[in-house]
Write an enzyme that holds these catalytic residues in place. Structure first.
Site, PDB file in Angstrom:
ATOM      1  N   ASP A 236       0.862  -1.180   0.000  1.00 23.79           N
ATOM      2  CA  ASP A 236       0.000   0.000   0.000  1.00 23.79           C
ATOM      3  C   ASP A 236       0.896   1.226   0.000  1.00 23.79           C
ATOM      4  OD1 ASP A 236      -2.616   1.361   0.340  1.00 23.79           O
ATOM      5  OD2 ASP A 236      -1.684   2.008   2.215  1.00 23.79           O
ATOM      6  N   GLU A 320      -1.463  -0.795  -6.051  1.00 24.95           N
ATOM      7  CA  GLU A 320      -2.646  -0.122  -6.559  1.00 24.95           C
ATOM      8  C   GLU A 320      -2.233   0.717  -7.757  1.00 24.95           C
ATOM      9  OE1 GLU A 320      -6.179   2.119  -4.082  1.00 24.95           O
ATOM     10  OE2 GLU A 320      -4.164   1.937  -3.298  1.00 24.95           O
ATOM     11  N   ASP A 411      -3.813   1.243   6.703  1.00 30.03           N
ATOM     12  CA  ASP A 411      -2.889   0.904   5.626  1.00 30.03           C
ATOM     13  C   ASP A 411      -2.599  -0.599   5.543  1.00 30.03           C
ATOM     14  OD1 ASP A 411      -2.835   3.571   5.108  1.00 30.03           O
ATOM     15  OD2 ASP A 411      -0.933   3.944   6.159  1.00 30.03           O
TER      16      ASP A 411
END
Ligand SMILES: [Zn+2]
Length: 455
Positions: A236, A320, A411
């Site tokens: 992340d 991501e 997170d």
């Protein structure tokens, strides 16, 4: 279109017609078949030109800039005024015209392949723009844009030193003497460089970027001991930490180091005291620019170590989509604005560099980077029961799932979700592959068919 566009190009834009190379067209294509273990890799060295070389390079940089800007104007005007699109090949024909014209005959002092590469860069700029991956190309300005010139195979000579393999003599087109290169490390021995890029930074230092094709050995598959399951990590990317991993560990942002911050503040103060345009101001600017390059080098180094470690330890790495990741800006403006701004730009650059490094290292070493889609609710989904919760404000660091009652670190939960989703997509792609085919180095959820992503 067709004939009319041709007329506009010939008469209005002054682009000569294409010469037909009939005999050339019948030749078989010369593209070499690429070994699957071969990768292109860039090595960077500093070099010290002699005064003649420095002068010739300054001229080359200027000419590249001129050709780039002229090509840009041609393409932009052709479209704006005549709705005619002009591509790379046509700008190259225009270049021939410029070289032959009396008022721009000075272009003949510069190797034509180098100038063509400048048009090639322009073309890539347009390609990125059309793919909506970049802004419209802008004119290059002396002293503002980076000085650079690219030499393809025919634009330089390379003689490897048999006594020190991986180093040697490099002579550039239109230059007589080889460059004085500091070989901080050897190139892979026995390889002829594919392409060279010569740059000059704002402090007047010259660098040589050498592109070689290199055989890189894939790493053995990283599996969970005792199983055939790939080792995977969810990453992340965030504001608080550069990376939070699904096991809860974090990697800090490569912040502006204290010693540099102090020096930077001091130099900036000095700069404001100096008179504009004075020689002393120039000197301070130079020192500042040098400090920025040091900061960049330190950052790249740290990211290189991190990405190498991650790629060695894992078979599947999940991130991501950066363009749309939750990278909401931290509010700044509390006095120390400049430092905050700089720290922000370092963070921005760090995410991009990190992804770029992960991508090519996955390719080199036979790993897979999964880029999860923007619609995947990595932050809002509970990684335990997969319930999608409410949208979370950036300030919320911890939350508890209303469904199953598990407490989450924002997170870490996102990283766990990314890992799960990445593995799901990886398994899906793997199942669709013919046996013996390796999984791709990059899986982009946005390029997979919809039901796979939505499942
Ligand atoms: Zn839950």
């Amino acid at each position: 279109m067709g004939a009319e566009a041709k007329r506009v190009k010939r008469e209005v834009l002054g682009i000569p017609d294409r010469h037909k190379h009939r005999e050339r067209a019948s030749e078989p294509p010369t593209g070499r078949t690429k070994d699957p273990g071969t990768h292109q890799r860039t090595y960077r060295y500093r070099f010290y030109p002699n005064p003649t070389q420095a002068q010739q390079l300054a001229q080359t940089f200027g000419a590249c800039r001129w050709v780039y800007n002229e090509g840009l104007a041609l393409r932009a005007n052709a479209w704006r005024e005549h709705r005619v699109s002009v591509g790379f090949a046509e700008t190259c024909r225009a270049l021939t015209g410029w070289r032959n014209a009396r008022e721009t005959s000075w272009l003949q002092d510069i190797s034509s392949t180098v100038l063509q590469q400048s048009l090639r860069h322009l073309d890539s700029g347009f390609t990125r723009f059309f793919k909506q991956a970049g802004s419209h190309p802008k004119p290059k300005r002396k002293g503002k844009s980076r000085d650079s010139a690219t030499y393809v195979r025919t634009g330089f000579r390379w003689r490897e030193d048999p006594g020190r393999p991986g180093t040697g003599l490099i002579s550039l087109a239109k230059q007589t003497e080889p460059l004085d290169v500091r070989w901080s490390r050897p190139l892979p021995p026995g390889q002829t460089p594919v392409k060279l890029t010569v740059t000059r930074d704002r402090t007047g230092r010259f660098f040589l970027q050498i592109l070689v094709e290199e055989q890189i050995t894939r790493l053995p598959a990283a599996v969970i001991p005792g199983t055939t399951m790939p080792r995977a990590v969810g990453l992340d990317l965030g504001l608080a930490a550069l990376v939070t991993m699904d096991d809860g560990s974090t990697v800090d942002h490569p912040r502006l180091l204290k010693k540099y911050a102090r020096k930077l503040a001091q130099l900036q103060k000095e700069l404001h005291r100096k008179e504009k345009g004075s020689a002393n101001r120039g000197k301070v600017r130079e020192k500042l620019a040098r400090l920025y390059t040091t900061v960049t080098d330190v950052r790249e180094d740290a990211l290189n170590q991190l990405t190498t470690r991650l790629v060695h330890e894992n078979q599947v790495l999940v991130v991501e989509d950066l363009a749309v990741a939750n990278l909401t800006r931290a509010a700044s403006g509390t006095g120390r604005r400049r430092k905050a701004k700089l720290n922000q730009s370092i963070k921005d650059a760090a995410w991009g560099t990190l992804l770029r490094m992960l991508q090519y290292k996955c390719e080199w070493y036979g790993r897979t980077l999964v880029i999860v889609d923007r619609f995947f609710p990595s932050t809002r989904r509970c990684s335990s029961c997969h319930t999608k919760g409410e949208r979370l404000d950036v300030s919320v660091r911890f939350w508890t799932c209303g469904m199953c009652g598990v407490a989450h670190d924002r997170d870490v939960n996102a990283a766990v979700n990314l890992r799960q989703e990445g593995l799901r997509l990886y398994a899906h792609v793997l199942a669709a592959l013919p046996p013996e085919r390796r999984p791709p180095a990059v899986i982009r959820a946005s390029e997979l068919p919809d039901p796979v992503v939505a499942a």
